[in-house]
Design a protein around this motif. Structure first.
Motif, PDB file in Angstrom:
ATOM      1  N   TRP A 124       0.850  -1.190   0.000  1.00  0.00           N
ATOM      2  CA  TRP A 124       0.000   0.000   0.000  1.00  0.00           C
ATOM      3  C   TRP A 124       0.874   1.223   0.000  1.00  0.00           C
ATOM      4  O   TRP A 124       2.043   1.180   0.382  1.00  0.00           O
ATOM      5  CB  TRP A 124      -0.955   0.001   1.200  1.00  0.00           C
ATOM      6  N   CYS A 125       0.293   2.317  -0.411  1.00  0.00           N
ATOM      7  CA  CYS A 125       1.056   3.544  -0.595  1.00  0.00           C
ATOM      8  C   CYS A 125       1.237   4.309   0.703  1.00  0.00           C
ATOM      9  O   CYS A 125       0.379   4.270   1.580  1.00  0.00           O
ATOM     10  CB  CYS A 125       0.360   4.446  -1.621  1.00  0.00           C
ATOM     11  N   SER A 126       2.337   5.000   0.773  1.00  0.00           N
ATOM     12  CA  SER A 126       2.630   5.866   1.907  1.00  0.00           C
ATOM     13  C   SER A 126       3.422   7.065   1.418  1.00  0.00           C
ATOM     14  O   SER A 126       4.226   6.936   0.502  1.00  0.00           O
ATOM     15  CB  SER A 126       3.434   5.117   2.970  1.00  0.00           C
ATOM     16  N   PRO A 127       3.214   8.239   2.016  1.00  0.00           N
ATOM     17  CA  PRO A 127       4.029   9.399   1.654  1.00  0.00           C
ATOM     18  C   PRO A 127       5.346   9.473   2.418  1.00  0.00           C
ATOM     19  O   PRO A 127       6.128  10.405   2.219  1.00  0.00           O
ATOM     20  CB  PRO A 127       3.135  10.578   2.024  1.00  0.00           C
ATOM     21  N   LEU A 128       5.602   8.508   3.282  1.00  0.00           N
ATOM     22  CA  LEU A 128       6.785   8.567   4.133  1.00  0.00           C
ATOM     23  C   LEU A 128       8.006   7.993   3.431  1.00  0.00           C
ATOM     24  O   LEU A 128       8.001   6.847   2.977  1.00  0.00           O
ATOM     25  CB  LEU A 128       6.538   7.787   5.429  1.00  0.00           C
ATOM     26  N   VAL A 129       9.062   8.783   3.391  1.00  0.00           N
ATOM     27  CA  VAL A 129      10.314   8.340   2.779  1.00  0.00           C
ATOM     28  C   VAL A 129      10.815   7.057   3.427  1.00  0.00           C
ATOM     29  O   VAL A 129      11.311   6.154   2.759  1.00  0.00           O
ATOM     30  CB  VAL A 129      11.374   9.457   2.893  1.00  0.00           C
ATOM     31  N   SER A 130      10.640   6.958   4.737  1.00  0.00           N
ATOM     32  CA  SER A 130      11.188   5.831   5.498  1.00  0.00           C
ATOM     33  C   SER A 130      10.515   4.499   5.160  1.00  0.00           C
ATOM     34  O   SER A 130      11.036   3.435   5.494  1.00  0.00           O
ATOM     35  CB  SER A 130      11.063   6.103   6.992  1.00  0.00           C
ATOM     36  N   MET A 131       9.356   4.546   4.508  1.00  0.00           N
ATOM     37  CA  MET A 131       8.646   3.301   4.203  1.00  0.00           C
ATOM     38  C   MET A 131       9.226   2.589   2.974  1.00  0.00           C
ATOM     39  O   MET A 131       8.903   1.438   2.731  1.00  0.00           O
ATOM     40  CB  MET A 131       7.168   3.596   3.959  1.00  0.00           C
ATOM     41  N   TYR A 132      10.039   3.250   2.212  1.00  0.00           N
ATOM     42  CA  TYR A 132      10.520   2.728   0.936  1.00  0.00           C
ATOM     43  C   TYR A 132      11.913   2.134   1.094  1.00  0.00           C
ATOM     44  O   TYR A 132      12.796   2.729   1.700  1.00  0.00           O
ATOM     45  CB  TYR A 132      10.470   3.814  -0.130  1.00  0.00           C
ATOM     46  N   ASP A 133      12.070   0.926   0.524  1.00  0.00           N
ATOM     47  CA  ASP A 133      13.273   0.144   0.752  1.00  0.00           C
ATOM     48  C   ASP A 133      14.388   0.459  -0.232  1.00  0.00           C
ATOM     49  O   ASP A 133      15.571   0.367   0.113  1.00  0.00           O
ATOM     50  CB  ASP A 133      12.955  -1.354   0.611  1.00  0.00           C
ATOM     51  N   HIS A 134      14.012   0.748  -1.462  1.00  0.00           N
ATOM     52  CA  HIS A 134      15.005   0.953  -2.498  1.00  0.00           C
ATOM     53  C   HIS A 134      14.635   2.176  -3.318  1.00  0.00           C
ATOM     54  O   HIS A 134      13.455   2.439  -3.545  1.00  0.00           O
ATOM     55  CB  HIS A 134      15.096  -0.278  -3.420  1.00  0.00           C
ATOM     56  N   TRP A 135      15.675   2.859  -3.772  1.00  0.00           N
ATOM     57  CA  TRP A 135      15.510   4.115  -4.489  1.00  0.00           C
ATOM     58  C   TRP A 135      16.298   4.101  -5.779  1.00  0.00           C
ATOM     59  O   TRP A 135      17.367   3.486  -5.866  1.00  0.00           O
ATOM     60  CB  TRP A 135      15.993   5.280  -3.629  1.00  0.00           C
ATOM     61  N   GLY A 136      15.773   4.810  -6.753  1.00  0.00           N
ATOM     62  CA  GLY A 136      16.541   5.056  -7.960  1.00  0.00           C
ATOM     63  C   GLY A 136      17.516   6.195  -7.740  1.00  0.00           C
ATOM     64  O   GLY A 136      17.536   6.821  -6.672  1.00  0.00           O
ATOM     65  N   GLN A 137      18.287   6.479  -8.763  1.00  0.00           N
ATOM     66  CA  GLN A 137      19.334   7.491  -8.646  1.00  0.00           C
ATOM     67  C   GLN A 137      18.804   8.903  -8.859  1.00  0.00           C
ATOM     68  O   GLN A 137      19.483   9.873  -8.559  1.00  0.00           O
ATOM     69  CB  GLN A 137      20.452   7.207  -9.671  1.00  0.00           C
ATOM     70  N   GLY A 138      17.594   9.002  -9.381  1.00  0.00           N
ATOM     71  CA  GLY A 138      16.989  10.307  -9.599  1.00  0.00           C
ATOM     72  C   GLY A 138      17.210  10.822 -11.009  1.00  0.00           C
ATOM     73  O   GLY A 138      18.178  10.461 -11.688  1.00  0.00           O
TER      74      GLY A 138
END
Length: 125
Positions: free
Chosen positions: A104-118
């Motif tokens: 489910w979706c969340s606006p919290l940065v801390s909930m996301y495990d992996h990120w792209g480089q931007g």
């Protein structure tokens, strides 16, 4: 290995459009939430949109409603952020991120495990 690779950023004039892509590998979209965030210089990273099979599309910034849409192509394991009628205040680095734990979706940065480089989006007036 989980990887997210964004592309499609660039410089446009106000009123223009861009489509950002987030190519994913190492997982499938069936049980994951994909969020799009942006960060302008000197500001905190901000959730913009999220997509999940549980929540559909979730908007976290009122100013993008009616202008930005998120979609996914499960066959290509790619999520897209279509940005129309761009404004100078949309200028930021845009990131996609995945929450592999919760579907489910969340606006919290801390909930996301992996990120792209931007990828950088610059909108001139």
């Amino acid at each position: 290995e989980v990887q997210l690779v964004e592309s499609g950023g660039g410089s446009v004039q106000a009123g223009g459009s861009l489509r950002l892509s987030c190519a994913a590998s190492g997982f499938t979209f069936d049980n994951a939430a994909i969020g799009w965030f942006r960060q302008a210089p000197g500001k905190e990273r901000q959730a913009v949109l999220c997509i999940s099979s549980t929540d559909g599309n979730q908007y976290y910034v009122d100013s993008v409603k009616g202008r930005f849409t998120v979609s996914s192509d499960n066959a290509k394991n790619t999520v897209y952020l279509q940005m129309n009628t761009l404004k100078p205040e949309d200028t930021a680095s845009y990131y996609c991120a995945v929450d592999l734990v919760n579907n489910w979706c969340s606006p919290l940065v801390s909930m996301y495990d992996h990120w792209g480089q931007g990828t950088q989006v610059t909108v001139s007036s």
